[in-house]
Design a protein around this motif. Structure first.
Motif, PDB file in Angstrom:
ATOM      1  N   ILE A 274       1.044  -1.187  -0.027  1.00 18.64           N
ATOM      2  CA  ILE A 274      -0.021  -0.361  -0.025  1.00 18.64           C
ATOM      3  C   ILE A 274       0.646   1.423   0.173  1.00 18.64           C
ATOM      4  O   ILE A 274       0.404   2.451  -0.754  1.00 18.64           O
ATOM      5  CB  ILE A 274      -0.840  -0.187   1.565  1.00 18.64           C
ATOM      6  CG1 ILE A 274      -1.945  -0.710   1.301  1.00 18.64           C
ATOM      7  CG2 ILE A 274      -1.637   1.401   1.441  1.00 18.64           C
ATOM      8  CD1 ILE A 274      -2.468  -1.403   2.542  1.00 18.64           C
ATOM      9  N   MET A 293       0.347   2.965   7.641  1.00 19.11           N
ATOM     10  CA  MET A 293      -0.099   1.970   6.902  1.00 19.11           C
ATOM     11  C   MET A 293       0.904   0.710   8.525  1.00 19.11           C
ATOM     12  O   MET A 293      -0.744  -0.541   8.150  1.00 19.11           O
ATOM     13  CB  MET A 293       0.092   1.762   5.728  1.00 19.11           C
ATOM     14  CG  MET A 293      -0.694   2.504   5.678  1.00 19.11           C
ATOM     15  SD  MET A 293      -2.646   2.578   5.223  1.00 19.11           S
ATOM     16  CE  MET A 293      -3.100   0.870   5.063  1.00 19.11           C
ATOM     17  N   LEU A 340      -4.497   8.115   7.773  1.00 18.94           N
ATOM     18  CA  LEU A 340      -4.874   8.867   5.953  1.00 18.94           C
ATOM     19  C   LEU A 340      -5.103   9.972   6.257  1.00 18.94           C
ATOM     20  O   LEU A 340      -4.524  10.635   5.204  1.00 18.94           O
ATOM     21  CB  LEU A 340      -4.953   7.444   5.226  1.00 18.94           C
ATOM     22  CG  LEU A 340      -4.520   5.702   5.410  1.00 18.94           C
ATOM     23  CD1 LEU A 340      -5.450   5.018   4.546  1.00 18.94           C
ATOM     24  CD2 LEU A 340      -3.617   6.218   4.466  1.00 18.94           C
ATOM     25  N   PHE A 350     -10.067   5.382  -1.403  1.00 18.47           N
ATOM     26  CA  PHE A 350      -9.757   3.824  -0.601  1.00 18.47           C
ATOM     27  C   PHE A 350      -9.762   2.245  -2.040  1.00 18.47           C
ATOM     28  O   PHE A 350      -9.314   2.143  -2.311  1.00 18.47           O
ATOM     29  CB  PHE A 350     -10.135   3.536   0.363  1.00 18.47           C
ATOM     30  CG  PHE A 350     -10.289   4.341   1.434  1.00 18.47           C
ATOM     31  CD1 PHE A 350      -8.860   5.523   0.971  1.00 18.47           C
ATOM     32  CD2 PHE A 350     -10.971   4.285   2.227  1.00 18.47           C
ATOM     33  CE1 PHE A 350      -8.875   6.088   2.201  1.00 18.47           C
ATOM     34  CE2 PHE A 350     -10.614   4.822   3.842  1.00 18.47           C
ATOM     35  CZ  PHE A 350      -9.595   5.370   3.461  1.00 18.47           C
ATOM     36  N   ARG A 377      -9.056  -2.665   0.886  1.00 18.07           N
ATOM     37  CA  ARG A 377      -9.971  -1.530   1.486  1.00 18.07           C
ATOM     38  C   ARG A 377     -10.219  -1.790   2.975  1.00 18.07           C
ATOM     39  O   ARG A 377     -10.160  -0.983   3.721  1.00 18.07           O
ATOM     40  CB  ARG A 377     -11.486  -1.596   0.995  1.00 18.07           C
ATOM     41  CG  ARG A 377     -12.346   0.125   1.177  1.00 18.07           C
ATOM     42  CD  ARG A 377     -13.032  -0.242   0.312  1.00 18.07           C
ATOM     43  NE  ARG A 377     -14.301   0.931   0.375  1.00 18.07           N
ATOM     44  CZ  ARG A 377     -13.988   1.952   0.681  1.00 18.07           C
ATOM     45  NH1 ARG A 377     -13.297   2.498   0.188  1.00 18.07           N
ATOM     46  NH2 ARG A 377     -15.182   2.951   0.906  1.00 18.07           N
ATOM     47  N   LEU A 380      -7.443   0.077   4.297  1.00 21.25           N
ATOM     48  CA  LEU A 380      -7.157   1.505   4.562  1.00 21.25           C
ATOM     49  C   LEU A 380      -8.616   1.688   5.247  1.00 21.25           C
ATOM     50  O   LEU A 380      -8.110   3.227   5.857  1.00 21.25           O
ATOM     51  CB  LEU A 380      -8.075   1.283   3.417  1.00 21.25           C
ATOM     52  CG  LEU A 380      -6.704   1.686   2.219  1.00 21.25           C
ATOM     53  CD1 LEU A 380      -7.441   1.541   0.108  1.00 21.25           C
ATOM     54  CD2 LEU A 380      -5.645   2.433   2.558  1.00 21.25           C
TER      55      LEU A 380
END
Length: 384
Positions: A274, A293, A340, A350, A377, A380
């Motif tokens: 990612i 992350m 994020l 996303f 996702r 995320l």
């Protein structure tokens, strides 16, 4: 029974604790080179005397200088540096700066060897679907003086951004790794605090994703666990006292150890996969991608690798604690971004990030199997 393969790469020397200028001269003497092309941090070149000291130490052996490599190593800058190095008739590239410059020089080596002098030509040497194409080996090699601690100077992999496609792509060749790396903590005092500390979290990410990998083995663990312990101890000391060269040296050696597992064939996971997308397409700084992350990936993976995550918490000094919680608190204590939203990535991005991440080399190697964009996702959302 363990199965694996450890390939000892083309790094010849790591020199630590010696001033950079003298160590570069000593490397040129050892290698028998006479025309060093310097690829350096623009900030270091324009706002400090560090590059001047190195140029004076090299004297007539400094054949040229390039100080215009932006973050994330865009193709355009790689080609500009390649053309300058070719014009200088360089027989060695010396990098003094962060990971984007180190990766840039790896790419320049491959461009020089394979006659590439335009951005489209990089397609001929980049990794496609995890496979590096046939190419000529670098002849003009590299010596690295890193000023950040993401660890790219110990890897034969370079990340280069294709701005047209908005994606960071991988280049890989066994001889792209620097022949020697010089760890001089004194030259890192000019690195902005946020950059030094966030790249330190990147090094922690290398350790953590290696420890938690399904494909790890004791040789890799020995380096990743010790590297993690050194980084967890050193980074808060650097935060507390920017002039503490012992702490900076410990962080540099921890970073060196953090790359041992990757060099020994242990893959990274979803944090790195990612992170490639966040950097290449959304211009999130390299270290910040790991700050944001890594804890989320750990939470998502815990269903499948809780025992390995216990090793992470213990190495960081918190045996028995939840590793994602330990990492979250540690990253926050250094003043780094933790979501994020903190790095201006909104939920409406996303889906695109998840689709792009599936095309990276690391997502398929994540310890909990990622079946498709919907799984990315989920990660995320944990980092939102």
């Amino acid at each position: 029974m363990y199965q694996g393969r450890v390939v000892f790469g083309a790094i010849e020397e790591v020199v630590f604790g010696h001033p950079a200028a003298g160590a570069i001269v000593a490397q040129m003497d050892r290698l028998g080179t006479s025309r060093a092309f310097l690829m350096v941090s623009g900030t270091l070149n324009r706002q400090t005397d560090e590059i001047t000291k190195i140029r004076e130490a090299l004297g007539s052996r400094c054949a040229g200088l390039f100080d215009a490599m932006p973050a994330h190593t865009p193709r355009e800058a790689v080609i500009a540096a390649t053309q300058a190095a070719r014009a200088a008739e360089a027989d060695l590239i010396v990098t003094i700066g962060g990971g984007s410059i180190t990766d840039g020089a790896k790419a320049v080596q491959l461009c020089l060897a394979n006659g590439i002098d335009d951005i489209a030509g990089i397609d001929r040497i980049r990794v496609h679907k995890g496979v590096a194409p046939e190419m000529k080996a670098p002849i003009v090699r590299q010596v690295s003086v890193p000023t950040t601690i993401a660890g790219g100077e110990f890897s034969s992999i370079a990340g280069v951004t294709d701005r047209a496609a908005q994606v960071k792509q991988m280049l890989r060749h066994p001889l792209a790794v620097p022949r020697a790396t010089i760890l001089d903590p004194a030259i890192t005092v000019h690195t902005p605090e946020w950059l030094f500390l966030s790249t330190g979290i990147r090094a922690i990410d290398h350790c953590v994703e290696a420890i938690c990998s399904r494909e790890t083995h004791p040789y890799a663990d020995a380096q990743a666990v010790k590297g993690l312990a050194m980084l967890a101890d050193a980074l808060p000391r650097v935060k507390a006292d920017a002039s503490d060269l012992d702490a900076r040296m410990d962080a540099q050696i921890g970073t060196w150890l953090s790359m041992g597992a990757l060099a020994a064939g242990v893959p990274m996971g979803a944090s790195h996969g990612i992170g490639y997308v966040l950097g290449g397409a959304y211009d999130v700084p390299h270290g910040y991608t790991s700050c944001v992350m890594l804890p989320a990936v750990m939470r998502w993976n815990a269903r499948d690798n809780a025992e390995r995550q216990m090793i992470v918490a213990a190495a960081m000094g918190y045996p028995g604690r939840n590793a994602a919680d330990v990492l979250d608190a540690f990253i926050r204590s250094l003043g780094m971004p933790r979501s994020l939203a903190d790095v201006r990535i909104a939920p409406d991005h996303f889906n695109a990030i998840a689709e792009a991440a599936m095309r990276t080399n690391w997502i398929p190697r994540n310890p909990r199997k990622i079946e498709g964009p919907a799984d990315v996702r989920e990660i995320l959302l944990l980092a939102a």
